[in-house]
Design a protein around this motif. Structure first.
Motif: not given
Length: 168
Positions: A111-112, A52-53, A70-74
Motif C-alpha cells: 500500500v506504499g 500496489n503489488g 524489510l522495506e515498505g508498507t504492506l
C-alpha cells in the motif's frame, strides 16, 4: 554423497521481477533447490512487491508462515476456516512481523508508494502453495462455469468473463 553446497543457497539479496499482472515476485528456498532442508521442516521465501503489488490470496497446505517486512508498507490478512470465515488484517511497516496459520487463505498488498520487500519462514521443507484464483479459474480442464456460477452466486456470464481473463 552430501556436500556443503547441499546446505547453501545464494540469491535472496536479489530483487525478483515484479513486471507481471499482480506486481509481486516470490523467490522460494525449499527442499527442491536447497537439498539440505530435507527432513528439517523449514523453508524460506523473499517476496518483492512494486507499488500496489499483490501477493494474491493463497494457502500453504503444509505450513505456517511468519512474515517479516524489510522495506515498505504492506496490508496483510488471512481468513479463518468455515464456519466463521473471519478476516484478520493488519498494516505492517519495516520490522513488523505477522503470522499466517497453516492452511488458511492469506494475502499481502503493498500500500506504499515505493517497492516493498518481505522475508518469510515456513514450517515445512515443502510447504506447497495454492493460489486461489489460479486454482479456481485456471484449472485444466476448466471447472464447469455453471458450477462456479452457483458456488460464487453470480451470473454465468460473469464466470465466463473471469475464465476468459484468466486465459489471456
Amino acid at each position: 554423497m552430501v556436500v556443503a553446497d547441499d546446505f547453501y543457497f545464494s540469491g535472496l539479496n536479489k530483487p525478483g521481477n515484479t513486471s507481471n499482472a499482480v506486481g509481486s515476485n516470490v523467490t522460494t528456498v525449499n527442499v527442491n533447490n536447497l537439498p539440505g532442508l530435507n527432513t528439517l521442516g523449514i523453508s524460506a521465501v523473499r517476496v518483492d512487491y512494486k507499488p500496489n503489488g499483490l501477493n494474491p490470496p493463497h494457502t500453504h497446505p503444509r505450513a505456517t508462515e511468519i512474515l517479516v517486512v524489510l522495506e515498505g508498507t504492506l496490508f496483510v490478512g488471512f481468513v479463518t476456516s468455515n464456519p466463521g470465515n473471519k478476516l484478520f488484517t493488519k498494516y505492517l511497516n519495516p520490522g513488523d512481523v505477522f503470522v499466517f496459520p497453516e492452511g488458511l487463505i492469506h494475502f499481502q498488498l503493498n500500500v506504499g508508494k515505493t517497492n516493498a520487500i518481505a522475508f518469510a519462514g515456513l514450517s515445512s521443507q515443502n510447504p506447497g502453495v495454492i493460489t486461489i484464483a489460479k486454482a479456481v479459474f485456471g484449472s485444466e480442464p476448466t471447472i464447469d462455469p455453471n458450477v462456479l456460477a452457483m458456488a460464487f452466486q453470480v451470473e454465468k456470464n460473469m464466470i465466463d468473463s473471469l475464465l476468459q481473463a484468466q486465459s489471456d
